[in-house]
Design a protein around this motif. Structure first.
Motif, PDB file in Angstrom:
ATOM      1  N   GLY A  82       6.094  -2.459 -16.131  1.00 53.25           N
ATOM      2  CA  GLY A  82       4.687  -2.415 -16.518  1.00 53.25           C
ATOM      3  C   GLY A  82       4.144  -1.009 -16.714  1.00 53.25           C
ATOM      4  N   LEU A  83       4.986  -0.102 -17.221  1.00 50.64           N
ATOM      5  CA  LEU A  83       4.562   1.287 -17.411  1.00 50.64           C
ATOM      6  C   LEU A  83       4.140   1.601 -18.840  1.00 50.64           C
ATOM      7  N   LEU A  84       4.549   0.743 -19.776  1.00 52.04           N
ATOM      8  CA  LEU A  84       4.204   0.961 -21.182  1.00 52.04           C
ATOM      9  C   LEU A  84       3.691  -0.324 -21.819  1.00 52.04           C
ATOM     10  N   ILE A  85       2.810  -0.161 -22.788  1.00 51.58           N
ATOM     11  CA  ILE A  85       2.368  -1.287 -23.610  1.00 51.58           C
ATOM     12  C   ILE A  85       2.520  -0.873 -25.068  1.00 51.58           C
ATOM     13  N   GLY A  86       2.480  -1.839 -25.962  1.00 51.91           N
ATOM     14  CA  GLY A  86       2.620  -1.525 -27.378  1.00 51.91           C
ATOM     15  C   GLY A  86       3.944  -2.023 -27.922  1.00 51.91           C
ATOM     16  N   SER A  87       4.295  -1.542 -29.098  1.00 53.08           N
ATOM     17  CA  SER A  87       5.537  -1.976 -29.744  1.00 53.08           C
ATOM     18  C   SER A  87       6.069  -0.869 -30.642  1.00 53.08           C
ATOM     19  N   GLU A  88       7.251  -1.109 -31.208  1.00 52.01           N
ATOM     20  CA  GLU A  88       7.838  -0.129 -32.115  1.00 52.01           C
ATOM     21  C   GLU A  88       6.938   0.100 -33.326  1.00 52.01           C
ATOM     22  N   LEU A  94       0.404   4.308 -22.584  1.00 56.07           N
ATOM     23  CA  LEU A  94       0.583   4.247 -21.142  1.00 56.07           C
ATOM     24  C   LEU A  94      -0.319   3.173 -20.533  1.00 56.07           C
ATOM     25  N   THR A  95       0.119   2.578 -19.438  1.00 56.26           N
ATOM     26  CA  THR A  95      -0.707   1.639 -18.682  1.00 56.26           C
ATOM     27  C   THR A  95      -1.500   2.436 -17.644  1.00 56.26           C
ATOM     28  N   GLU A  96      -2.346   1.761 -16.874  1.00 57.01           N
ATOM     29  CA  GLU A  96      -3.124   2.460 -15.846  1.00 57.01           C
ATOM     30  C   GLU A  96      -2.204   3.139 -14.838  1.00 57.01           C
ATOM     31  N   ILE A  97      -1.120   2.477 -14.492  1.00 56.27           N
ATOM     32  CA  ILE A  97      -0.187   3.042 -13.518  1.00 56.27           C
ATOM     33  C   ILE A  97       0.470   4.303 -14.067  1.00 56.27           C
ATOM     34  N   SER A  98       0.996   4.221 -15.294  1.00 56.93           N
ATOM     35  CA  SER A  98       1.676   5.392 -15.856  1.00 56.93           C
ATOM     36  C   SER A  98       0.692   6.502 -16.231  1.00 56.93           C
ATOM     37  N   LYS A  99      -0.555   6.149 -16.494  1.00 55.91           N
ATOM     38  CA  LYS A  99      -1.562   7.195 -16.743  1.00 55.91           C
ATOM     39  C   LYS A  99      -1.767   8.026 -15.486  1.00 55.91           C
ATOM     40  N   ASP A 124      13.540   7.192 -10.977  1.00 55.35           N
ATOM     41  CA  ASP A 124      14.189   6.389 -11.999  1.00 55.35           C
ATOM     42  C   ASP A 124      14.510   4.989 -11.508  1.00 55.35           C
ATOM     43  N   ARG A 125      14.762   4.853 -10.229  1.00 52.19           N
ATOM     44  CA  ARG A 125      15.138   3.545  -9.696  1.00 52.19           C
ATOM     45  C   ARG A 125      13.937   2.623  -9.616  1.00 52.19           C
ATOM     46  N   SER A 126      12.838   3.148  -9.151  1.00 53.58           N
ATOM     47  CA  SER A 126      11.648   2.307  -9.022  1.00 53.58           C
ATOM     48  C   SER A 126      10.424   3.180  -8.870  1.00 53.58           C
ATOM     49  N   ILE A 127       9.406   2.937  -9.669  1.00 52.68           N
ATOM     50  CA  ILE A 127       8.214   3.776  -9.569  1.00 52.68           C
ATOM     51  C   ILE A 127       7.505   3.550  -8.249  1.00 52.68           C
ATOM     52  N   SER A 128       7.750   2.408  -7.614  1.00 51.13           N
ATOM     53  CA  SER A 128       7.019   2.098  -6.398  1.00 51.13           C
ATOM     54  C   SER A 128       7.732   2.551  -5.143  1.00 51.13           C
ATOM     55  N   SER A 129       8.986   2.990  -5.245  1.00 53.26           N
ATOM     56  CA  SER A 129       9.733   3.319  -4.048  1.00 53.26           C
ATOM     57  C   SER A 129       9.361   4.672  -3.465  1.00 53.26           C
ATOM     58  N   MET A 130       9.214   5.675  -4.317  1.00 53.70           N
ATOM     59  CA  MET A 130       8.959   7.017  -3.813  1.00 53.70           C
ATOM     60  C   MET A 130       7.738   7.684  -4.428  1.00 53.70           C
ATOM     61  N   ASP A 131       7.372   7.281  -5.602  1.00 51.07           N
ATOM     62  CA  ASP A 131       6.272   7.952  -6.293  1.00 51.07           C
ATOM     63  C   ASP A 131       4.950   7.789  -5.562  1.00 51.07           C
ATOM     64  N   GLU A 132       4.208   8.862  -5.478  1.00 52.89           N
ATOM     65  CA  GLU A 132       2.905   8.792  -4.831  1.00 52.89           C
ATOM     66  C   GLU A 132       1.773   8.563  -5.826  1.00 52.89           C
ATOM     67  N   ALA A 133       2.042   8.703  -7.119  1.00 53.44           N
ATOM     68  CA  ALA A 133       0.964   8.557  -8.102  1.00 53.44           C
ATOM     69  C   ALA A 133       0.279   7.190  -8.029  1.00 53.44           C
ATOM     70  N   PRO A 134       1.025   6.067  -8.002  1.00 52.64           N
ATOM     71  CA  PRO A 134       0.360   4.765  -7.896  1.00 52.64           C
ATOM     72  C   PRO A 134      -0.408   4.631  -6.582  1.00 52.64           C
ATOM     73  N   TYR A 135       0.135   5.223  -5.522  1.00 46.45           N
ATOM     74  CA  TYR A 135      -0.538   5.186  -4.210  1.00 46.45           C
ATOM     75  C   TYR A 135      -1.856   5.951  -4.269  1.00 46.45           C
TER      76      TYR A 135
END
Length: 217
Positions: A82-88, A94-99, A124-135
């Motif tokens: 759920g980090l990107l929306i749109g198409s080729e 970017l979604t709210e999380i990736s923003k 790279d494994r999971s945005i929710s495992s270590m990243d603090e941005a979503p937190y």
């Protein structure tokens, strides 16, 4: 004629090379939007290769970009993460999380504080495992701020939607992804932030019907 990146400045390349493929894609798309550029998947592949050819070239052929790896990652980011929306055709956004991740990257790059080890592994494994941005995004939500300031009675339905980064018009597939991501962030960071866990429990108890309706097919 030597190819040059459309989005990165020369002084940013050193820090950008420390990013994982996932974070670099987020940065490339975020920066392209700021510059008013519409990048095709091939453009994104090329940008990743021009910024870090060591990581994004075909094995044994550094003069050629590895399109398969980058496009596969784009597919994962657009799907389950759920980090990107749109198409080729329409281009990616970017979604709210990736923003939130992009905003953090801008800050870290400007101060040359990108952690190379973290950038290449955990993110790279999971945005929710270590990243603090979503937190950090959750800590800035009205629900969190109202609860922390002792005004939990002021939390309303729209605060629940904002907490999960959705609205009633968001596609069901995106809603599922964002709720899953938020659930994972809370699970990972609640041991160090009891307020987050308490807010999460309150929202899921007081507004359980809202969440149930959001997830209803």
């Amino acid at each position: 004629m030597q190819l040059k990146t459309k989005v990165a400045k020369t002084e940013e390349i050193g820090e950008l090379k420390k990013l994982s493929t996932e974070k670099l894609i987020i940065w490339v798309i975020g920066r392209s939007k700021e510059l008013g550029l519409k990048l095709t998947p091939e453009d994104i592949v090329l940008e990743c290769w021009l910024i870090n050819s060591e990581k994004h070239s075909l094995r044994g052929y550094p003069q050629f970009p590895d399109s398969q790896t980058v496009q596969k990652r784009i597919g994962e980011m657009k799907g389950k993460k759920g980090l990107l929306i749109g198409s080729e055709m329409s281009g990616y956004n970017l979604t709210e999380i990736s923003k939130s991740i992009y905003a953090d990257l801008i800050e870290l790059i400007s101060h040359k504080k990108i952690d190379g080890k973290k950038g290449h592994s955990a993110a790279d494994r999971s945005i929710s495992s270590m990243d603090e941005a979503p937190y950090k995004r959750l800590k800035k939500t009205p629900a969190y701020e109202k609860y922390k300031s002792g005004h939990s009675e002021q939390i309303v339905e729209t605060d629940v939607l904002y907490f999960y980064g959705v609205n009633w018009h968001t596609k069901k597939s995106i809603i599922h992804n964002r709720i899953k991501n938020v659930d994972a962030v809370v699970n990972n960071f609640s041991p160090r932030d009891t307020v987050l866990k308490e807010v999460y429990n309150l929202l899921n108890e007081k507004f359980k019907d809202v969440k149930k309706q959001l997830l209803k097919e």
